[in-house]
Design a protein around this motif. Structure first.
Motif, PDB file in Angstrom:
ATOM      1  N   ARG A  11       0.856  -1.268  -0.005  1.00 24.70           N
ATOM      2  CA  ARG A  11      -0.007   0.099   0.034  1.00 24.70           C
ATOM      3  C   ARG A  11       0.941   1.050  -0.049  1.00 24.70           C
ATOM      4  O   ARG A  11       0.635   2.230  -0.863  1.00 24.70           O
ATOM      5  CB  ARG A  11      -1.119   0.086   1.409  1.00 24.70           C
ATOM      6  N   GLU A  12       2.082   1.249   0.672  1.00 26.87           N
ATOM      7  CA  GLU A  12       2.783   2.385   0.730  1.00 26.87           C
ATOM      8  C   GLU A  12       3.633   2.778  -0.324  1.00 26.87           C
ATOM      9  O   GLU A  12       4.004   3.853  -0.765  1.00 26.87           O
ATOM     10  CB  GLU A  12       3.731   2.229   1.976  1.00 26.87           C
ATOM     11  N   ASN A  15       1.339   4.303  -2.677  1.00 30.91           N
ATOM     12  CA  ASN A  15       1.255   5.767  -2.405  1.00 30.91           C
ATOM     13  C   ASN A  15       2.261   6.607  -3.077  1.00 30.91           C
ATOM     14  O   ASN A  15       2.121   7.952  -3.171  1.00 30.91           O
ATOM     15  CB  ASN A  15       1.175   5.879  -1.023  1.00 30.91           C
ATOM     16  N   ARG A  18       1.450   9.130  -5.322  1.00 32.78           N
ATOM     17  CA  ARG A  18       0.495  10.369  -4.941  1.00 32.78           C
ATOM     18  C   ARG A  18       1.615  11.250  -4.404  1.00 32.78           C
ATOM     19  O   ARG A  18       1.216  12.299  -3.796  1.00 32.78           O
ATOM     20  CB  ARG A  18      -0.628   9.779  -4.056  1.00 32.78           C
ATOM     21  N   GLN A 262      -4.830  -0.033  -5.693  1.00 31.79           N
ATOM     22  CA  GLN A 262      -5.208   1.357  -6.350  1.00 31.79           C
ATOM     23  C   GLN A 262      -6.644   1.801  -6.220  1.00 31.79           C
ATOM     24  O   GLN A 262      -6.944   2.952  -5.738  1.00 31.79           O
ATOM     25  CB  GLN A 262      -5.048   1.515  -7.847  1.00 31.79           C
ATOM     26  N   HIS A 265      -7.426   2.286  -2.375  1.00 35.28           N
ATOM     27  CA  HIS A 265      -6.891   3.566  -1.768  1.00 35.28           C
ATOM     28  C   HIS A 265      -7.927   4.516  -1.930  1.00 35.28           C
ATOM     29  O   HIS A 265      -8.301   5.365  -0.794  1.00 35.28           O
ATOM     30  CB  HIS A 265      -5.717   4.095  -2.851  1.00 35.28           C
ATOM     31  N   HIS A 266      -8.802   4.577  -3.064  1.00 27.85           N
ATOM     32  CA  HIS A 266      -9.961   5.627  -3.253  1.00 27.85           C
ATOM     33  C   HIS A 266     -10.712   5.320  -2.063  1.00 27.85           C
ATOM     34  O   HIS A 266     -11.523   6.136  -1.386  1.00 27.85           O
ATOM     35  CB  HIS A 266     -10.208   5.653  -4.360  1.00 27.85           C
ATOM     36  N   ARG A 268     -10.682   3.527   0.862  1.00 29.19           N
ATOM     37  CA  ARG A 268     -10.271   3.718   2.362  1.00 29.19           C
ATOM     38  C   ARG A 268     -10.309   5.315   2.299  1.00 29.19           C
ATOM     39  O   ARG A 268     -10.658   5.613   3.512  1.00 29.19           O
ATOM     40  CB  ARG A 268      -8.802   3.151   2.287  1.00 29.19           C
TER      41      ARG A 268
END
Length: 304
Positions: A11-12, A15, A18, A262, A265-266, A268
């Motif tokens: 997950r990181e 990121n 972004r 991906q 992420h949105h 969460r």
């Protein structure tokens, strides 16, 4: 098959699509994608590029765009910069076993976490690198349903970089060749340098012409490389069609997880609560003025 314990780190890594800063153009992931291709074009050995780019990605999960150049410019001495970057790497690499950590931090050539300038920086990148950075991914599409767009979209350079880094990290679990999965991951969307991403729904409409279109567009991109590098990339991409090989398993695990994470992420971000931000993420963090800040939020009805 990879263990679920990788999910927080992946997950990181995601990121990095972004993370941006004032002195740089594009996200960290986009710039690492360009760096990888610049080094490959300069003739650097694939495993060396994979190791260095993965190490830099791990550091960036903790320090963002705080790099050696900006820390040196702020007046920090070289030894302090090396320590800061090393601490960032160590903090990110806690899930890795000792051999993987040693490989990423050492060996020959040394991983240059504290370089002011990247090797190969003067080499031009292939034109497809910039086009992939401008090419947004399609979002979620399926035949018969409206496309689901989650803004802002990632681009193909960012996706390929994150898949490549994830594949390097996951390769030991499947016994995959690290250089092969890194190179195949970097290259698996070369066709999108020409072909806009229509998603699964759009691709089904091409029918029997989908494979020839992808093949033709890929060949055009490969033509921007030297014959030797183009052959290496084409050979690495032989793993892409299936999961019968260790390399195919590592790639498809990385690719599938990046695509799903991906979207996660949105979701969460949309479901995050103020209680989580204040109590778990320390939005107003410990310090000498925290009592004042807490009282202020309480008075304003914003305390959670």
């Amino acid at each position: 098959m990879p263990s679920p314990h990788w999910l927080p780190l992946l997950r990181e890594i995601g990121n990095l699509k972004r993370v941006r800063s004032a002195n740089q153009t594009g996200s960290v992931a986009e710039r690492l994608f360009a760096l990888a291709w610049r080094r490959l074009v300069a003739g650097e050995e694939t495993n060396s590029v994979a190791r260095d780019v993965t190490a830099r990605a791990l550091v960036a999960t903790r320090l963002g765009d705080l790099d050696a150049a900006s820390l040196h410019a702020a007046g920090l001495p070289g030894e302090a910069v090396r320590e800061i970057l090393g601490n960032g790497f160590d903090a990110a690499a806690v899930l890795l076993d000792a051999p993987a950590r040693r490989w990423l931090r050492g060996g020959s050539p040394q991983v240059h976490l504290d370089d002011d300038a990247d090797p190969g920086v003067s080499m031009a990148v292939p034109a497809f690198v910039e086009r992939l950075a401008r090419q947004p991914r399609a979002g979620a599409t399926t035949p018969g349903r409206s496309r689901l767009m989650l803004e802002p979209p990632e681009n193909h350079a960012e996706h390929c970089l994150c898949v490549a880094v994830a594949a390097v990290l996951l390769a030991p679990e499947t016994g995959a060749d690290t250089g092969c999965v890194f190179l195949a991951s970097l290259a698996h969307h070369l066709h999108n340098a020409l072909l806009a991403d229509a998603g699964f729904a759009g691709e089904t409409l091409l029918g029997e012409w989908l494979a020839p279109a992808i093949s033709g567009a890929t060949e055009l991109a490969l033509g921007e490389l030297t014959p030797a590098l183009g052959s290496r990339v084409a050979e690495a991409c032989r793993i892409l069609p299936d999961v019968e090989t260790a390399e195919g398993q590592a790639f498809h695990a990385a690719d599938t997880l990046d695509r799903v994470l991906q979207m996660e992420h949105h979701l969460r971000a949309a479901s995050t609560t103020m209680a989580y931000l204040q109590n778990e993420m320390a939005l107003v963090h410990a310090g000498p003025i925290k009592p004042f800040q807490d009282a202020l939020l309480d008075r304003m009805g914003l305390a959670a």
